[in-house]
Motif scaffolding. Structure first.
Motif, PDB file in Angstrom:
ATOM      1  N   SER A 185      -8.620   3.385  -2.241  1.00 48.07           N
ATOM      2  CA  SER A 185      -6.793   3.084  -1.797  1.00 48.07           C
ATOM      3  C   SER A 185      -7.485   2.907  -0.320  1.00 48.07           C
ATOM      4  N   GLY A 186      -8.836   3.309   0.678  1.00 51.24           N
ATOM      5  CA  GLY A 186      -9.108   2.744   1.850  1.00 51.24           C
ATOM      6  C   GLY A 186      -9.708   1.480   1.631  1.00 51.24           C
ATOM      7  N   LEU A 187     -10.577   1.243   0.615  1.00 45.31           N
ATOM      8  CA  LEU A 187     -11.451  -0.038   0.521  1.00 45.31           C
ATOM      9  C   LEU A 187     -10.391  -1.254   0.281  1.00 45.31           C
ATOM     10  N   ALA A 188      -9.258  -1.050  -0.755  1.00 50.22           N
ATOM     11  CA  ALA A 188      -8.388  -1.776  -0.903  1.00 50.22           C
ATOM     12  C   ALA A 188      -7.304  -1.904   0.665  1.00 50.22           C
ATOM     13  N   PHE A 189      -7.635  -1.478   1.275  1.00 48.88           N
ATOM     14  CA  PHE A 189      -6.870  -1.471   2.700  1.00 48.88           C
ATOM     15  C   PHE A 189      -8.112  -2.985   3.695  1.00 48.88           C
ATOM     16  N   LEU A 190      -9.321  -2.361   3.410  1.00 52.69           N
ATOM     17  CA  LEU A 190      -9.936  -3.389   4.370  1.00 52.69           C
ATOM     18  C   LEU A 190     -10.540  -4.689   3.473  1.00 52.69           C
ATOM     19  N   GLU A 191     -11.010  -4.883   2.372  1.00 52.43           N
ATOM     20  CA  GLU A 191     -10.795  -5.901   1.711  1.00 52.43           C
ATOM     21  C   GLU A 191      -9.698  -6.822   1.180  1.00 52.43           C
ATOM     22  N   THR A 192      -8.147  -5.963   1.734  1.00 55.09           N
ATOM     23  CA  THR A 192      -7.454  -6.978   1.759  1.00 55.09           C
ATOM     24  C   THR A 192      -7.356  -7.867   2.976  1.00 55.09           C
TER      25      THR A 192
END
Length: 429
Positions: free
Chosen positions: A121-128
């Motif tokens: 979920s955190g990586l989704a924010f980073l990649e987006t």
């Protein structure tokens, strides 16, 4: 935690080096998290005595987080900006890593899967936030090449993740089912306890480092990319409808879904493939093949970025997809050391696929469309959950070599996307 107005002059651009370095570092951080999963699959298979399908749920839980959170991340970014999205992403990443401690203490596989969901979920924010940001940091015509170059730092994190797993998680102790059955209850409990607790300290350190990085970014001046374009962007009404009504964007989403499935599937089961087809190889030794894959992947990123000076990115994507169809089919038909080396080389040609498909998806779009488009493209990372689980099921019913036919089919979809996106347009002028 709002962003500073973007520099339009060369002088202010020169002062933005620290934020740019921090953005590139995000590619390293999520690379480490992604490829630690490949180690966890082998580790949890031992610690919890799982089938290939059950161990593959590591990737399913992880990429489900990407799928469910990417769109909220895109909406959050539109409302609060890139910097706020990055900090929240890092906090979630750290929280998931810290959850590994109680999960190991309780020996709860379900809690491990939840922790991986939180990390994703955190990586989704980073990649987006990071991917579209990089495409804006320079001339639009070189956005694809620039993203490929930034993504070249992602394999450095991936290699770090594998080395952490190889040297701090893998114990080097291998027990056959027969040996485990012959153990006393106390010995068996001690063995499983040791294998489960091996993940605690590495993930605790990762959690602390990521939290420190979040604090560093929070107190760093962070420029707004393309401020003028953001101000001129539409309010957002109908943006999603326009994106989902564009066949070219839908094509990019499908290509990204199958690409991520292929990449995650090949890397997740490399250790399993080597152990199954090269008798007597331990998981710790087999991890060397995964490290070699990531080195090839990193080399391919830098090579691909250089080639794009002379070759259209979409044409390079087509050629690399064709080569990978051949390599994965060879791994299916020739299980053994040569098949394993084919999978290693395959990573070189996978290197340009994610950033090229991503850049083609957001190419020529205004800032509002780019942000929502980035979220939709990140959602397609669910392919890593669906297709890795499919590979596990194929392996359980046939063999791990046969399971490599799944990424071969994925590369065929990417080849079709590249041909339809680039060649007809070039031919028709």
């Amino acid at each position: 935690m709002t962003e500073e107005p973007s520099a339009t002059g060369a002088g202010e651009r020169r002062t933005a080096w620290l934020p740019l370095v921090l953005v590139v570092s995000l590619f390293f951080l999520w690379g480490a998290a992604n490829n630690l999963n490949d180690v966890l699959i082998a580790q949890f298979k031992k610690a919890f005595v799982l089938s290939d399908f059950g161990a593959g749920l590591v990737q399913s839980a992880f990429y489900l987080g990407y799928f469910l959170v990417a769109m909220p991340a895109g909406m959050y970014m539109r409302r609060f900006g890139y910097k706020s999205a990055v900090v929240l992403g890092l906090v979630l990443y750290a929280a998931g890593a810290l959850l590994f401690w109680p999960a190991a203490s309780l020996a709860a596989y379900g809690l491990f899967l939840f922790a991986l969901f939180v990390i994703a979920s955190g990586l989704a924010f980073l990649e987006t936030s990071a991917n579209p940001f990089v495409t804006l940091l320079g001339p639009p015509e070189s956005g694809t090449r620039r993203l490929n170059l930034a993504q070249a730092f992602n394999p450095l994190g991936s290699i770090a993740g594998i080395l952490i797993g190889q040297h701090f998680i893998f114990t080097g102790i291998e027990r056959t089912p027969g040996q485990i059955a012959a153990m006393s209850a106390v010995e068996r409990t001690a063995y499983f306890h040791g294998e489960t607790h091996a993940v605690q300290w590495p993930y605790l350190v990762i959690g602390v480092v990521v939290l420190a990085w979040a604090v560093l970014i929070m107190f760093t001046r962070f420029p707004r990319a393309a401020a003028a374009e953001t101000a001129a962007a539409p309010s957002g009404d109908g943006v999603l409808r326009r994106l989902l009504g564009d066949p070219r964007f839908i094509g990019a989403m499908l290509a990204q879904f199958f690409y991520v499935g292929a990449q995650v599937g090949v890397w997740s089961y490399t250790i399993r493939y080597v152990q199954a087809n090269m008798g007597g190889t331990t998981a710790k030794e087999a991890a060397n093949f995964l490290t070699a894959e990531l080195l090839c992947f990193m080399l391919g990123r830098f090579t691909g970025a250089a080639l794009m000076k002379y070759v259209a990115p979409v044409r390079l994507l087509l050629v690399f997809a064709a080569i990978n169809i051949a390599l994965t089919l060879y791994a299916v038909m020739s299980p053994g050391s040569s098949g394993a080396y084919a999978l290693v080389v395959c990573s070189f040609f996978m290197s340009v696929m994610y950033p090229t498909i991503f850049a083609l998806g957001v190419e020529g779009r205004n800032d509002d469309e780019r942000k929502l488009g980035a979220a939709l493209l990140v959602m397609t990372i669910i392919g890593g959950a669906v297709l890795t689980a499919l590979m596990g099921a194929v392996s359980d019913h046939s063999s791990i070599a046969t399971a490599m036919s799944v990424p071969a089919c994925c590369f065929a979809v990417i080849l079709l996307f590249a041909w339809r996106r680039g060649i007809p347009r070039e031919v028709n002028g």
